[in-house]
Design a protein around this motif. Sequence first.
Motif, mmCIF file in Angstrom:
data_model
loop_
_atom_site.group_PDB
_atom_site.id
_atom_site.type_symbol
_atom_site.label_atom_id
_atom_site.label_comp_id
_atom_site.label_asym_id
_atom_site.label_seq_id
_atom_site.Cartn_x
_atom_site.Cartn_y
_atom_site.Cartn_z
ATOM 1 N N ALA A 61 1.025 -1.187 -0.125
ATOM 2 C CA ALA A 61 0.108 -0.005 -0.026
ATOM 3 C C ALA A 61 0.894 1.169 0.076
ATOM 4 O O ALA A 61 0.391 2.398 -0.500
ATOM 5 C CB ALA A 61 -0.945 0.114 1.219
ATOM 6 N N ALA A 62 1.933 1.184 0.613
ATOM 7 C CA ALA A 62 2.962 2.421 0.775
ATOM 8 C C ALA A 62 3.582 2.304 -0.371
ATOM 9 O O ALA A 62 4.360 3.627 -0.549
ATOM 10 C CB ALA A 62 3.808 2.170 1.831
ATOM 11 N N ALA A 63 3.671 1.718 -1.371
ATOM 12 C CA ALA A 63 4.332 1.826 -2.614
ATOM 13 C C ALA A 63 3.857 2.923 -3.607
ATOM 14 O O ALA A 63 2.592 3.304 -3.363
ATOM 15 C CB ALA A 63 4.450 0.397 -3.243
ATOM 16 N N ASN A 64 4.770 3.306 -4.527
ATOM 17 C CA ASN A 64 3.951 4.049 -5.474
ATOM 18 C C ASN A 64 3.513 3.482 -6.696
ATOM 19 O O ASN A 64 3.767 2.090 -6.793
ATOM 20 C CB ASN A 64 5.098 5.023 -6.326
ATOM 21 C CG ASN A 64 5.865 6.036 -5.312
ATOM 22 O OD1 ASN A 64 5.074 6.595 -4.393
ATOM 23 N ND2 ASN A 64 7.150 5.955 -5.595
ATOM 24 N N LYS A 86 -4.470 -0.441 -5.246
ATOM 25 C CA LYS A 86 -5.518 0.192 -4.768
ATOM 26 C C LYS A 86 -6.084 -0.667 -3.817
ATOM 27 O O LYS A 86 -6.367 -0.011 -2.639
ATOM 28 C CB LYS A 86 -6.902 0.374 -5.977
ATOM 29 C CG LYS A 86 -6.527 1.577 -6.682
ATOM 30 C CD LYS A 86 -7.769 1.845 -7.618
ATOM 31 C CE LYS A 86 -7.413 2.501 -9.160
ATOM 32 N NZ LYS A 86 -8.045 2.039 -10.045
ATOM 33 N N THR A 87 -6.458 -1.843 -3.968
ATOM 34 C CA THR A 87 -6.817 -2.696 -3.075
ATOM 35 C C THR A 87 -6.174 -2.773 -1.917
ATOM 36 O O THR A 87 -6.496 -2.862 -0.850
ATOM 37 C CB THR A 87 -7.130 -4.022 -3.493
ATOM 38 O OG1 THR A 87 -8.175 -3.874 -4.882
ATOM 39 C CG2 THR A 87 -7.854 -5.124 -2.513
ATOM 40 N N ALA A 88 -4.605 -3.191 -1.938
ATOM 41 C CA ALA A 88 -3.860 -2.907 -0.893
ATOM 42 C C ALA A 88 -3.993 -1.723 -0.127
ATOM 43 O O ALA A 88 -4.397 -1.959 1.286
ATOM 44 C CB ALA A 88 -2.445 -3.058 -1.239
ATOM 45 N N GLN A 89 -4.387 -0.537 -0.562
ATOM 46 C CA GLN A 89 -4.555 0.632 0.262
ATOM 47 C C GLN A 89 -5.813 0.829 0.907
ATOM 48 O O GLN A 89 -6.125 1.110 1.981
ATOM 49 C CB GLN A 89 -4.547 1.920 -0.927
ATOM 50 C CG GLN A 89 -3.115 2.024 -1.327
ATOM 51 C CD GLN A 89 -2.754 3.414 -2.071
ATOM 52 O OE1 GLN A 89 -3.585 3.651 -2.908
ATOM 53 N NE2 GLN A 89 -1.494 3.929 -2.395
ATOM 54 N N VAL A 90 -6.925 0.126 0.185
ATOM 55 C CA VAL A 90 -8.374 -0.074 0.979
ATOM 56 C C VAL A 90 -8.136 -0.893 2.040
ATOM 57 O O VAL A 90 -8.741 -0.737 2.941
ATOM 58 C CB VAL A 90 -9.421 -0.500 -0.015
ATOM 59 C CG1 VAL A 90 -10.585 -0.781 0.702
ATOM 60 C CG2 VAL A 90 -9.531 0.487 -1.042
ATOM 61 N N ARG A 93 -6.205 1.133 4.838
ATOM 62 C CA ARG A 93 -7.070 2.216 5.274
ATOM 63 C C ARG A 93 -8.418 1.826 5.860
ATOM 64 O O ARG A 93 -8.728 2.453 6.885
ATOM 65 C CB ARG A 93 -7.346 3.153 4.180
ATOM 66 C CG ARG A 93 -6.589 4.724 4.474
ATOM 67 C CD ARG A 93 -6.987 5.766 3.383
ATOM 68 N NE ARG A 93 -6.305 5.401 2.206
ATOM 69 C CZ ARG A 93 -6.811 5.223 0.940
ATOM 70 N NH1 ARG A 93 -8.342 5.375 0.903
ATOM 71 N NH2 ARG A 93 -6.074 4.813 -0.259
ATOM 72 N N GLU A 94 -9.272 0.996 5.062
ATOM 73 C CA GLU A 94 -10.466 0.764 5.563
ATOM 74 C C GLU A 94 -10.710 -0.529 6.199
ATOM 75 O O GLU A 94 -11.797 -0.700 6.859
ATOM 76 C CB GLU A 94 -11.404 0.651 4.332
ATOM 77 C CG GLU A 94 -11.479 2.407 3.654
ATOM 78 C CD GLU A 94 -12.141 2.362 2.231
ATOM 79 O OE1 GLU A 94 -13.210 1.381 2.272
ATOM 80 O OE2 GLU A 94 -11.818 3.134 1.604
ATOM 81 N N TYR A 95 -9.685 -1.373 6.132
ATOM 82 C CA TYR A 95 -10.020 -2.617 6.834
ATOM 83 C C TYR A 95 -8.952 -2.841 7.934
ATOM 84 O O TYR A 95 -8.942 -3.962 8.275
ATOM 85 C CB TYR A 95 -10.055 -3.944 5.843
ATOM 86 C CG TYR A 95 -11.176 -3.782 4.893
ATOM 87 C CD1 TYR A 95 -12.173 -4.859 5.310
ATOM 88 C CD2 TYR A 95 -11.206 -2.963 3.824
ATOM 89 C CE1 TYR A 95 -13.276 -4.762 4.188
ATOM 90 C CE2 TYR A 95 -12.259 -3.158 2.793
ATOM 91 C CZ TYR A 95 -13.397 -4.109 3.196
ATOM 92 O OH TYR A 95 -14.391 -3.977 2.160
ATOM 93 N N GLY A 96 -8.052 -1.791 8.223
ATOM 94 C CA GLY A 96 -7.195 -2.185 9.210
ATOM 95 C C GLY A 96 -6.031 -2.963 8.940
ATOM 96 O O GLY A 96 -5.477 -3.663 9.914
#
Length: 344
Positions: A61-64, A86-90, A93-96
Amino acid sequence: MFAKKIISWYLKNKRDLPWRNTDNPYYIWLSEIILQQTRVQQGLPYYEKFVENFKTVEALAAANEGEVLRLWQGLGYYSRGRNLHKTAQVVVREYGGRFPDNFKDLQKLKGVGRYTAAAIASFAFNESVPAIDGNALRVLTRFFEIFDPIDSPSVQKNIFDIATDLMKNVDAGNYNQAVMELGATVCTPKNPNCEECPINIECKAFENKSVSQIPIKAKKTKVSQKFFQYFVFEHKGRYWLKKRADNEIWANMYDFYLVESENLDYHENLEKTIEEFNIEVESVKTYPVVNHILTHQKQQIAFTEVKCKSASTIGNGNWYTIEELDDLAKPKIIVDFIQNLKKG
DNA sequence: AAACCGGGGTT
DNA sequence: AACCCAGGTTT
């Protein structure tokens, strides 16, 4: 009986693959996205790269996005790579940082459909839901001698229901892996090895000698013809490339100046382009047209190298040295062209 | 040239 | 439910 025979066959004959030695949903999800539309052989090195570079979903999630696409380069269907990021970031962020733990919720993630959700739910959380990929579909349709077209949603739904019943009271993860592994290694599309199949005795298609006719598809893939021309602008060892927009094909990846045309009149494209950007041409080199055969498209792609007298401003692009190009995510057709360029 | 690994997304 | 997908590899 079906399930138990297949599982026992699987435990003896399975390939040792890295994502089969974990119940971490992150690694399983990663492997499943990579393996969509992709053979194990081809996906394996990419899986290794991703696991090494991003050991956790937080790291991914932290990658570019550019880094992710650069690692995905050459694997094709690049929206998988963008959805992965995108899903990694979700998830973070949203699923802890914890993946949804069931079939239904997993399908809310971008890039995760029915098959992938079932795979993760069964492998990571042992939920009893059938993961029906093309391999499993072939095994099931042959076993029950289903002549209905497998590209019909209603037929798929019926098979899903049958498969759900079949896996009652067995280990869901191993069962799903087993059916798919049987399809991948024994119940193959062509020349299946029925003699070694653990369920040949009960296989209806084997009994009736209809194995080679199943599964049946109703529709043929439509193939359209397209013509493209790439202009490779060069000035003093630097090449012009543009990052593609968010909402177009090959989104966020880099390539040369591209023109799609109605026909093979590549000369006219050249004239127009030179005029449009007011380019002072030193020399023009035309490469042989590349035939690029895709699933839904036959493409003829012309590469035209234009050596420029100055590094003019051409749209929203930049000039890069060959070395700088290595760090940019590019479609494989561009990677291959640059490879040839280097060779001379 | 067509089939294959196909699933996911959009309309 | 119909339609689409700027892929790479194998047959």
